[in-house]
Design a protein around this motif. Sequence first.
Motif, PDB file in Angstrom:
ATOM      1  N   GLN A 237       0.881  -1.134   0.043  1.00  0.00           N
ATOM      2  CA  GLN A 237      -0.008  -0.180  -0.162  1.00  0.00           C
ATOM      3  C   GLN A 237       0.995   1.099   0.081  1.00  0.00           C
ATOM      4  O   GLN A 237       1.899   1.434   0.732  1.00  0.00           O
ATOM      5  CB  GLN A 237      -0.974  -0.048   1.232  1.00  0.00           C
ATOM      6  CG  GLN A 237      -1.709   1.108   1.510  1.00  0.00           C
ATOM      7  CD  GLN A 237      -2.573   1.380   2.592  1.00  0.00           C
ATOM      8  OE1 GLN A 237      -2.273   0.772   3.546  1.00  0.00           O
ATOM      9  NE2 GLN A 237      -3.845   1.833   2.699  1.00  0.00           N
TER      10      GLN A 237
ATOM     11  N   LYS B 206      -7.286  12.534  -7.780  1.00  0.00           N
ATOM     12  CA  LYS B 206      -8.622  11.765  -8.442  1.00  0.00           C
ATOM     13  C   LYS B 206      -7.750  10.496  -9.276  1.00  0.00           C
ATOM     14  O   LYS B 206      -8.278   9.332  -8.916  1.00  0.00           O
ATOM     15  CB  LYS B 206      -9.610  12.492  -9.196  1.00  0.00           C
ATOM     16  CG  LYS B 206     -10.251  13.326  -8.460  1.00  0.00           C
ATOM     17  CD  LYS B 206     -11.338  13.892  -9.257  1.00  0.00           C
ATOM     18  CE  LYS B 206     -12.390  14.878  -8.491  1.00  0.00           C
ATOM     19  NZ  LYS B 206     -13.365  15.671  -9.396  1.00  0.00           N
TER      20      LYS B 206
ATOM     21  N   THR C 102      -5.733   8.168  -6.864  1.00  0.00           N
ATOM     22  CA  THR C 102      -6.608   7.244  -5.959  1.00  0.00           C
ATOM     23  C   THR C 102      -7.704   6.516  -6.630  1.00  0.00           C
ATOM     24  O   THR C 102      -8.405   5.627  -6.113  1.00  0.00           O
ATOM     25  CB  THR C 102      -7.336   8.258  -4.909  1.00  0.00           C
ATOM     26  OG1 THR C 102      -8.239   9.102  -5.524  1.00  0.00           O
ATOM     27  CG2 THR C 102      -6.334   8.858  -3.832  1.00  0.00           C
ATOM     28  N   GLY C 103      -7.622   6.560  -8.128  1.00  0.00           N
ATOM     29  CA  GLY C 103      -8.706   5.806  -8.775  1.00  0.00           C
ATOM     30  C   GLY C 103      -8.342   4.392  -9.008  1.00  0.00           C
ATOM     31  O   GLY C 103      -7.095   4.009  -8.961  1.00  0.00           O
ATOM     32  N   ASP C 104      -9.059   3.994  -9.914  1.00  0.00           N
ATOM     33  CA  ASP C 104      -8.655   2.571 -10.449  1.00  0.00           C
ATOM     34  C   ASP C 104      -7.848   2.880 -11.869  1.00  0.00           C
ATOM     35  O   ASP C 104      -8.409   3.316 -12.698  1.00  0.00           O
ATOM     36  CB  ASP C 104      -9.844   1.782 -11.038  1.00  0.00           C
ATOM     37  CG  ASP C 104      -9.453   0.620 -11.686  1.00  0.00           C
ATOM     38  OD1 ASP C 104      -8.802   0.173 -11.306  1.00  0.00           O
ATOM     39  OD2 ASP C 104     -10.606  -0.191 -12.078  1.00  0.00           O
ATOM     40  N   VAL C 105      -6.518   2.853 -11.653  1.00  0.00           N
ATOM     41  CA  VAL C 105      -5.646   3.331 -12.880  1.00  0.00           C
ATOM     42  C   VAL C 105      -5.229   2.035 -13.630  1.00  0.00           C
ATOM     43  O   VAL C 105      -4.654   1.056 -12.971  1.00  0.00           O
ATOM     44  CB  VAL C 105      -4.714   3.954 -12.323  1.00  0.00           C
ATOM     45  CG1 VAL C 105      -3.519   4.482 -13.218  1.00  0.00           C
ATOM     46  CG2 VAL C 105      -5.025   5.489 -11.554  1.00  0.00           C
ATOM     47  N   SER C 106      -4.932   2.183 -14.897  1.00  0.00           N
ATOM     48  CA  SER C 106      -4.169   1.030 -15.792  1.00  0.00           C
ATOM     49  C   SER C 106      -3.173   1.889 -16.474  1.00  0.00           C
ATOM     50  O   SER C 106      -3.584   2.864 -16.906  1.00  0.00           O
ATOM     51  CB  SER C 106      -5.079   0.343 -16.493  1.00  0.00           C
ATOM     52  OG  SER C 106      -5.946  -0.421 -15.636  1.00  0.00           O
TER      53      SER C 106
END
Length: 130
Positions: free
Chosen positions: A85, A117, A120-124
């Motif tokens: 983390q 944003k 802290t978001g769903d990043v690829s």
Amino acid sequence: MKTTTATIGKQKYKTEIQSKNHIIMADEPIEVGGEDLGFTPIALLEASLAACSTMTVRMYADRKGWELDKVEIKVGFKRNITTHQIIFKKEIQFFGNLDNEQREKLLEMGSKCPIEKMITGDVSVVSILI
């Protein structure tokens, strides 16, 4: 797609980064083989978060007509080796004639910047060999 280009030659780790007509240098510290000629990649990420947060706060305060003289945000991060983390910590100071309610609202707005944003978001990340 907006494009930022990083280029490295034979000089160990010295990397030129260009976005439109702006150029910055990245490098690694001397202790890991670089020459400390620019920001480390981690420092660039921290700088992106700090810059975006300060700009977002400034824009909001300006729209509201609040007496914000200066914003200072220090960003660092820690990585938990066990859980992997990553926690970013932002230390935020507002300077100006602001009451507690305004300060709290500015704190909230700083967390709504596009970079925060993103991270802290769903990043690829999609890599394409060309």
